[in-house]
Enzyme design. Structure first.
Site, PDB file in Angstrom:
ATOM      1  N   HIS A 348       0.851  -1.187   0.000  1.00 55.14           N
ATOM      2  CA  HIS A 348       0.000   0.000   0.000  1.00 55.14           C
ATOM      3  C   HIS A 348       0.889   1.240   0.000  1.00 55.14           C
ATOM      4  O   HIS A 348       1.693   1.446   0.904  1.00 55.14           O
ATOM      5  CB  HIS A 348      -0.898  -0.013   1.236  1.00 55.14           C
ATOM      6  N   ALA A 349       0.768   2.070  -1.030  1.00 52.21           N
ATOM      7  CA  ALA A 349       1.641   3.233  -1.181  1.00 52.21           C
ATOM      8  C   ALA A 349       1.473   4.198  -0.017  1.00 52.21           C
ATOM      9  O   ALA A 349       0.354   4.563   0.340  1.00 52.21           O
ATOM     10  CB  ALA A 349       1.332   3.940  -2.498  1.00 52.21           C
ATOM     11  N   HIS A 378       2.369  12.038  -6.103  1.00 51.45           N
ATOM     12  CA  HIS A 378       1.488  12.265  -4.952  1.00 51.45           C
ATOM     13  C   HIS A 378       2.194  11.974  -3.637  1.00 51.45           C
ATOM     14  O   HIS A 378       2.169  12.784  -2.702  1.00 51.45           O
ATOM     15  CB  HIS A 378       0.245  11.379  -5.073  1.00 51.45           C
ATOM     16  N   GLU A 379       2.812  10.808  -3.520  1.00 53.90           N
ATOM     17  CA  GLU A 379       3.451  10.422  -2.258  1.00 53.90           C
ATOM     18  C   GLU A 379       4.607  11.367  -1.909  1.00 53.90           C
ATOM     19  O   GLU A 379       4.811  11.708  -0.741  1.00 53.90           O
ATOM     20  CB  GLU A 379       3.943   8.972  -2.327  1.00 53.90           C
ATOM     21  N   HIS A 382       3.515  14.322  -0.008  1.00 57.10           N
ATOM     22  CA  HIS A 382       3.472  14.113   1.441  1.00 57.10           C
ATOM     23  C   HIS A 382       4.848  14.359   2.054  1.00 57.10           C
ATOM     24  O   HIS A 382       4.986  15.041   3.070  1.00 57.10           O
ATOM     25  CB  HIS A 382       3.053  12.674   1.759  1.00 57.10           C
ATOM     26  N   GLU A 406      -3.465  15.093   1.596  1.00 58.56           N
ATOM     27  CA  GLU A 406      -3.807  14.357   0.381  1.00 58.56           C
ATOM     28  C   GLU A 406      -3.944  15.300  -0.811  1.00 58.56           C
ATOM     29  O   GLU A 406      -3.507  14.987  -1.930  1.00 58.56           O
ATOM     30  CB  GLU A 406      -5.113  13.587   0.596  1.00 58.56           C
ATOM     31  N   HIS A 506      -8.435   0.903   4.415  1.00 58.57           N
ATOM     32  CA  HIS A 506      -8.588   1.945   5.428  1.00 58.57           C
ATOM     33  C   HIS A 506      -9.525   1.546   6.567  1.00 58.57           C
ATOM     34  O   HIS A 506      -9.535   2.200   7.607  1.00 58.57           O
ATOM     35  CB  HIS A 506      -9.068   3.236   4.764  1.00 58.57           C
ATOM     36  N   TYR A 516      -9.847  12.047   2.039  1.00 58.54           N
ATOM     37  CA  TYR A 516      -9.707  11.831   0.598  1.00 58.54           C
ATOM     38  C   TYR A 516     -10.807  12.560  -0.171  1.00 58.54           C
ATOM     39  O   TYR A 516     -10.569  13.079  -1.272  1.00 58.54           O
ATOM     40  CB  TYR A 516      -9.710  10.341   0.294  1.00 58.54           C
TER      41      TYR A 516
END
Length: 607
Positions: A348-349, A378-379, A382, A406, A506, A516
């Site tokens: 899971h990324a 995206h990651e 973060h 997010e 989740h 999200y």
């Protein structure tokens, strides 16, 4: 879309408290002199120091448990989770003695953050604290190691996702859809027990249930927050309904009435994704006939012989082009980019800052395709956000609200446009405007299709936490919401021996999901504002802020605020607006909405 933000005060495992510690603290407080401003400041200094150390210990343990899944790593993670939990809750309860002290806004906000940082609190005694942490660790392990075997052929979740992405065998997709959901029934009784324990803990903290606690973290009342979520949904609902109508019609043409009806709800297994939460993989079946796509990003990545680490390096260069410092060398040494061959891991990324300073990492099992290229951007969003606010006190080392984290990642991914691909040398020239409709359809299948799912996951949990949905009706409640909001239906009959909510990461991971939904609204607000700062002229969907230092400076200033101010202040600093506003997403997709309305003129829309 399988994203998880590592946050030191909203842990991916459950939080717990011990009643006797809290009671003793309360008894002591009655015999002491009234606390002063100086006492509060000394208390906050101690809290920030101790929680920073405990959260670093937990970060290492959680990383170990995610990248070396076995009974020993689960034990270490559970122990570290319990220790930081008990510490955090003890401090949260002690914070109450400063309720009547006249403090400045920053100190008061830090004290409030202590109370609101607890996701799954538990009452009574250390035995329940341990039980709650143990349940969380076991459910995550069940999910991470889950697979489905059909005779001698076994599939992990990634392999099943590949089958859904291809979409060429509806019977196999149905079989795998059912097969993956065998992972979750063993969680059902554990989840009910977990909710029961944590709800009692929420009441001890002064909240009716966990759902109210979760909804109280947004600088507005729980009722106002829920109402605003519904308000934003109704703004974008017509766009979703138009997309649903068109997608159902095209899937019916492809698969026939026996697989997909030409009216009503769409079977969940046929939308290209295990959870039918995003529909990008059915693009070739539903794309506008008149649009010819001149490039395929997956093919461009493979033709460039770009390996997994090179994909991450490309993402890093996006941020350095905006003026951010490069990632530390330890990032490249400690991150997980590919699935190891010698052990079980969570694929899971997720993005991590293990020490809350500069031990930045991502955890993925990267595939050399367009989806993971976007996910990497995206990651890394973060990671750069985590670094930007690391000068804040530990209690403020998080995003303005959890949706901001997010949205920040996604707003970077929105800049992965054809013009960006030209600038980095993956594409020779930007396609003509005539191809924009196809680009917008691809975006809508990911973003717009996700919105009702992003809304309903926590609506289900809020109803579970409040008792509106009882443990006996977990699956019934889940599918009522999915059918109502998404207009989808399970491919086979489901019952209460199933626990389909638990087949989504989740739920066993206890990660609140409203973030999200918020992010899918906020990212378009961010994008519109940053494109204005960058001086972009043209259609919003063609804008990329790559290599624009002015946009980067605006972004960095907002990110550096962390959670030190109400999220409305951070929103205003970046966009000039103080409220959530779905008009940006409506503006972005306006050309597609007009086209969809024409296509749907003679169709029976709705469900």
């Amino acid at each position: 879309m399988f994203r998880f933000m590592f946050n030191l005060f909203v842990l991916p495992v459950v939080l717990a408290i011990t009643f006797h510690v809290l009671y003793n603290d309360y008894q002591k407080s009655k015999t002491q002199a009234p606390p002063s401003v100086a006492d509060a400041k000394a208390f906050l200094q101690e809290v920030n120091t101790m929680l920073a150390k405990a959260s670093e210990d937990y970060g290492h343990a959680a990383w170990l448990a995610a990248t070396y899944i076995n009974s020993d790593s689960q034990y270490v993670e559970t122990k570290a989770a319990k220790e930081i939990t008990l510490l955090a809750v003890r401090y949260a309860r002690q914070a109450a003695k400063f309720d009547d002290v006249a403090l400045d806004a920053s100190d008061r906000r830090q004290l409030d953050a202590l109370k609101l940082g607890l996701s799954f609190p538990s009452p009574d005694d250390e035995q329940q604290a341990t039980r709650l942490a143990d349940i969380g660790s076991k459910m995550q392990a069940l999910y991470s190691t889950g697979q489905y075997c059909d005779g001698d052929t076994c599939y992990n979740l990634g392999q099943m996702s590949d089958v859904f992405a291809k979409g060429d065998d509806p019977e196999l997709m149905k079989k795998l859809w059912v097969g993956w959901r065998q992972v979750s029934p063993p969680m059902r009784s554990m989840y009910a027990e977990q909710v029961s324990i944590a709800n009692r803990g929420a009441k001890d903290l002064g909240y009716p249930d966990i759902g109210v606690l979760w909804r109280s973290k947004y600088d507005m009342s729980a009722e106002q927050f829920a109402a605003d979520m519904d308000k934003q949904w109704h703004k974008v609902k017509p766009l979703y309904e138009a997309l649903h109508c068109h997608v159902r019609a095209k899937l019916n043409e492809h698969y026939g009435d026996a697989v997909v009806p030409n009216s009503g709800k769409i079977p969940a297994h046929i939308l290209g994704n295990m959870w039918a939460q995003s529909w990008g993989n059915v693009y070739d079946l539903v794309k506008p006939d008149e649009v010819k796509q001149s490039y395929d990003l997956t093919q461009l990545i493979q033709q460039a012989d770009m390996d997994e680490q090179a994909m991450v390096k490309t993402g890093e260069r996006f941020f350095t082009s905006l003026g951010f410092a490069p990632l530390p060398e330890t990032f490249w040494q400690r991150s997980q980019f590919v699935r190891p061959r010698d052990r079980q891991v969570s694929c899971h990324a997720s993005a991590w800052n293990v020490d809350n300073v500069d031990d930045l990492r991502i955890k993925m099992c990267i595939k050399r395709n367009a989806e993971d290229f976007n996910t990497i951007h995206h990651e890394l969003g973060h990671n750069f956000y985590q670094r930007a606010y690391n000068q804040q006190p530990p209690l403020f080392q998080s995003s303005a609200n959890d949706g901001f984290h997010e949205a920040l990642g996604d707003v970077i991914a929105l800049s992965v446009t054809p013009s960006y691909l030209v600038q980095i040398g993956l594409l020779e020239q930007e396609p003509p405007a005539s191809e924009d409709l196809g680009f917008l359809m691809q975006q809508a299948l990911e973003k717009i299709a996700f919105l009702p799912f992003g809304l309903l996951v926590d609506k289900w949990r809020w109803q579970v936490f409040s008792g509106e949905i009882s443990p006996a009706d977990y699956n019934k409640g889940w599918w009522q919401l999915r059918e109502h909001y998404q207009g989808i239906t399970p491919p086979v009959e489901r019952g209460e021996s199933d626990f389909d909510a638990g087949a989504k990461y989740h739920i066993p991971g206890n990660t609140p999901y409203s973030r999200y939904f918020l992010a899918h609204i906020q990212q378009y607000q961010f994008h519109r504002a940053l494109c204005e700062v960058a001086g972009f002229q043209g259609a919003l969907h063609r804008c990329s802020i790559y290599n624009n230092k002015a946009a980067g400076e605006k972004l960095k200033n907002m990110m550096a605020m962390g959670s030190s101010r109400p999220w409305q202040d951070a929103m205003e600093a970046l966009t000039g607006q103080r409220d959530l506003d779905a008009s940006a997403i409506v503006d972005y997709f306006a050309p597609l909405k007009s086209w969809l309305d024409k296509q749907n003129q003679n169709r029976q829309c709705g469900w």
